[in-house]
Scaffold this motif. Structure first.
Motif, PDB file in Angstrom:
ATOM      1  N   GLN A   6       0.840  -1.186   0.000  1.00  0.00           N
ATOM      2  CA  GLN A   6       0.000   0.000   0.000  1.00  0.00           C
ATOM      3  C   GLN A   6       0.878   1.241   0.000  1.00  0.00           C
ATOM      4  N   LYS A   7       0.330   2.337  -0.499  1.00  0.00           N
ATOM      5  CA  LYS A   7       1.075   3.591  -0.562  1.00  0.00           C
ATOM      6  C   LYS A   7       0.557   4.547   0.488  1.00  0.00           C
ATOM      7  N   LEU A   8       1.493   5.058   1.308  1.00  0.00           N
ATOM      8  CA  LEU A   8       1.145   6.036   2.324  1.00  0.00           C
ATOM      9  C   LEU A   8       1.865   7.334   1.999  1.00  0.00           C
ATOM     10  N   VAL A  15       3.248  -2.440   4.156  1.00  0.00           N
ATOM     11  CA  VAL A  15       2.482  -3.689   4.147  1.00  0.00           C
ATOM     12  C   VAL A  15       1.958  -3.921   5.557  1.00  0.00           C
ATOM     13  N   THR A  16       0.849  -4.632   5.668  1.00  0.00           N
ATOM     14  CA  THR A  16       0.297  -4.943   6.988  1.00  0.00           C
ATOM     15  C   THR A  16       0.925  -6.219   7.536  1.00  0.00           C
TER      16      THR A  16
END
Length: 341
Positions: A6-8, A15-16
């Motif tokens: 994911q992009k923050l 990643v989680t």
């Protein structure tokens, strides 16, 4: 398991973490993780900054195991880095199990019974990773094996049963050092912050070092077999020519072991090349000894053939360690460069 990146923000990727793993490690928002990169493959190792303390204790059900299985279970938990091992039973623990615990206690460094009851035994390990450095421990393992091999070869050349027995007795010390080494390897792998305390810059060479330590133990086993040849063979004696051939092969094996040790300790292309050259010399000596055995047929021929095969096998284990050293050398020196054209 797979995780989607994911992009923050504008440039940060994330990643989680698996929820089950996070619960096992008792991780909360704001806790820190240690992320360690393998310089050669680019893979990442992610572990909690402070590993869960629950991993420090293990319980063994003696009611469902025989004495040998209890020993193996204690050994496994010791290697895995447990600080407290509890052996429990739903009834009185059998005398054979108590004897097995006492025996394994003598075999493992830093292990001792701290509480003993009718149906329970508590065993604590006092070894702290900070008390040892892996390179130093590896050096002790090498030196002990070298002494054992030297005694075994001398007992062979001199037909000395007492010296052969001494070499065999030394194997217990080799195994004690090896199991301690494994304990530190597994403990450090789970907690990369221990790398510096055990004398390593990163944790990724750990698997290579574990492989080398295993090869040293296998070489000690070969030395034991050499000593057993002397003990098992009645009126064992060597004629002068046979003695010269076996001495040359044993000396060449010493050179192989020394060169391999140097290559692992200081992994360079030069050191690994020296190891390969020592192996070639050993192979030539062994071939000449084999030709002598086939031509002269000295007695005891079967025992001498066993000796020669054992020397070759020991060199094979050293060669496996040399392969690890070669890998280390490529990683540290960047001996191979790739360019895009």
């Amino acid at each position: 398991m797979k995780r989607k990146i994911q992009k923050l923000g504008s440039s940060t990727l994330a990643v989680t973490l698996p929820a089950e793993w996070a619960r096992e490690q008792d991780l909360q928002k704001g806790d820190e993780l240690v992320v360690q990169r393998d310089e050669s493959s680019g893979s990442l190792l992610v572990v909690p900054d402070t590993p869960a303390e629950t991993e420090a204790t293990a319980t063994i059900d003696a009611a469902s195991l025989d004495s040998e299985s209890v020993q193996r279970a204690i050994l496994a938990q010791y290697v895995l880095g447990r600080q407290l091992i509890e052996v429990e039973s739903d009834g009185p623990i059998q005398p054979a199990v108590f004897d097995a615990i006492t025996e394994i206690e003598r075999q493992l460094m830093g292990l001792g019974v701290v509480e003993e009851g009718i149906d329970t035994v508590a065993i604590r390990c006092s070894v702290d990773p900070g008390d040892f450095e892996l390179p130093t421990l590896m050096d002790r393992l090498w030196r002990t094996e070298a002494t054992m091999r030297s005694e075994a070869v001398e007992s062979l050349l001199e037909a000395d049963d007492d010296l052969a027995e001494r070499a065999i007795d030394r194997q217990r010390q080799v195994e004690k050092l090896f199991y301690l080494f494994l304990r530190l390897v597994f403990t450090t792998y789970r907690n990369p912050r221990l790398n510096e305390s055990v004398g390593l810059e990163t944790g990724f060479p750990l698997i290579g070092y574990r492989s080398v330590a295993q090869d040293v133990v296998l070489m000690a086993g070969a030395a034991r077999e050499l000593a057993e040849v002397v003990i098992d063979t009645d009126d064992f004696a060597l004629d002068e020519e046979t003695r010269e051939h076996l001495t040359a092969a044993a000396t060449a094996l010493d050179d192989v072991a020394t060169a391999t040790r140097n290559a692992v300790t200081t992994p360079t292309a030069t050191a690994t090349t020296a190891g390969r050259e020592a192996l070639a010399t050993l192979e030539a000596c062994a071939d000449r000894a084999q030709e002598h055995l086939e031509t002269a047929r000295p007695e005891p021929i079967l025992a001498l053939q066993r000796v020669l095969l054992t020397l070759r096998r020991s060199a094979g284990h050293a060669e496996d360690s040399l392969d690890v050293a070669t890998h280390f050398a490529f990683r540290s020196a960047h001996a191979v460069e790739t360019k895009d054209f």
